[in-house]
Design a protein around this motif. Structure first.
Motif, mmCIF file in Angstrom:
data_model
loop_
_atom_site.group_PDB
_atom_site.id
_atom_site.type_symbol
_atom_site.label_atom_id
_atom_site.label_comp_id
_atom_site.label_asym_id
_atom_site.label_seq_id
_atom_site.Cartn_x
_atom_site.Cartn_y
_atom_site.Cartn_z
ATOM 1 N N UNK A 121 35.006 -13.310 -2.037
ATOM 2 C CA UNK A 121 34.482 -14.535 -1.436
ATOM 3 C C UNK A 121 33.495 -14.138 -0.345
ATOM 4 N N UNK A 122 32.252 -14.583 -0.486
ATOM 5 C CA UNK A 122 31.224 -14.312 0.507
ATOM 6 C C UNK A 122 31.009 -15.551 1.361
ATOM 7 N N UNK A 123 30.929 -15.334 2.677
ATOM 8 C CA UNK A 123 30.711 -16.436 3.616
ATOM 9 C C UNK A 123 29.436 -16.170 4.403
ATOM 10 N N UNK A 124 28.646 -17.223 4.624
ATOM 11 C CA UNK A 124 27.352 -17.020 5.264
ATOM 12 C C UNK A 124 26.899 -18.254 6.029
ATOM 13 N N UNK A 125 25.978 -18.023 6.965
ATOM 14 C CA UNK A 125 25.290 -19.119 7.633
ATOM 15 C C UNK A 125 23.893 -19.297 7.046
ATOM 16 N N UNK A 126 23.508 -18.427 6.113
ATOM 17 C CA UNK A 126 22.170 -18.464 5.525
ATOM 18 C C UNK A 126 22.244 -19.000 4.096
ATOM 19 N N UNK A 184 16.252 -17.544 -2.597
ATOM 20 C CA UNK A 184 16.117 -16.244 -3.264
ATOM 21 C C UNK A 184 17.278 -15.314 -2.937
ATOM 22 N N UNK A 185 17.747 -15.383 -1.689
ATOM 23 C CA UNK A 185 18.892 -14.554 -1.290
ATOM 24 C C UNK A 185 20.140 -15.011 -2.040
#
Length: 224
Positions: free
Chosen positions: A96-101, A105-106
């Motif tokens: 599980x990946x967590x991000x603010x972005x 494309x990313x």
């Protein structure tokens, strides 16, 4: 029948790591006798992943923040690189990946390269939803939060269907990597990279413009 779960949590904010542990400890995860492995940067996470390997102990579930202090010695620069490492070493681990972005494309690159079981924008979840989502992922669901889904739709709307190498080319150029050095980062010949770059310029700039113009256009479109 209960199973023993080894859960790796990596975030550069210790309070966030502890919050995740508290949330998962108060839910059905507790029935699976979880062992939590805490880490706050890429170097420590890299060492703990390798320690699990040496102990012949699996990692079943990994919660990874994308933005992390890097481990330059081994070119582990963020949670994406850690996810790639975990995929190589623990094929059955649910990531599980967590991000603010949420740049399209990313997001697209991560989904194509890692295929995470969970991909969550931190702005989309709260304390109540988080353990429910994790439980569903553990049971076999694939989860993308609303912001991530909308980010993917942006590419479809603009009729952009680049593969992972096309995404890498544009991303690396935006980070200041010169075209002549791109073969050091991407497993393609210079001629293949130049053809792909020309195709990207055709789509975004109708073939005319500098690298600066290309990156400016990609940012204007919200792709970077």
């Amino acid at each position: 029948m209960n199973m023993c779960l080894n859960i790796l949590i990596v975030d550069d904010h210790p309070m966030t790591v502890d919050s995740y542990i508290n949330l998962l400890s108060d839910t059905d995860f507790q029935k699976n006798d979880p062992t939590f492995i805490k880490s706050y940067n890429c170097e420590d996470a890299y060492n703990k992943i390798n320690f699990q390997l040496k102990q012949n102990t699996k990692i079943d579930f990994a919660l990874l923040d994308i933005s992390l202090p890097p481990y330059k010695d081994f070119n582990i620069n963020n949670g994406i690189d850690l996810a790639i490492l975990i995929r190589e070493k623990f094929a059955n681990c649910k990531i599980v990946l967590l991000t603010m972005h949420s740049e399209p494309l990313i997001v697209d690159k991560i989904i194509k390269e890692i295929k995470p079981e969970g991909f969550i924008s931190k702005s989309d979840i709260n304390f109540e939803l988080f353990p429910i989502i994790c439980k569903k992922i553990l049971e076999g669901d694939i989860f993308r939060s609303n912001t991530i889904i909308e980010s993917q739709r942006e590419l479809f709307k603009r009729n952009i269907n680049w593969d992972i190498h096309d995404n890498q080319i544009l991303t690396l150029i935006s980070q200041g990597v010169k075209t002549v050095n791109l073969p050091n980062y991407i497993p393609l010949s210079m001629s293949a990279i130049e053809k792909r770059k020309a195709n990207i310029k055709d789509q975004l700039l109708k073939g005319k413009g500098s690298d600066k113009d290309l990156i400016g256009k990609a940012k204007k479109l919200g792709l970077l």
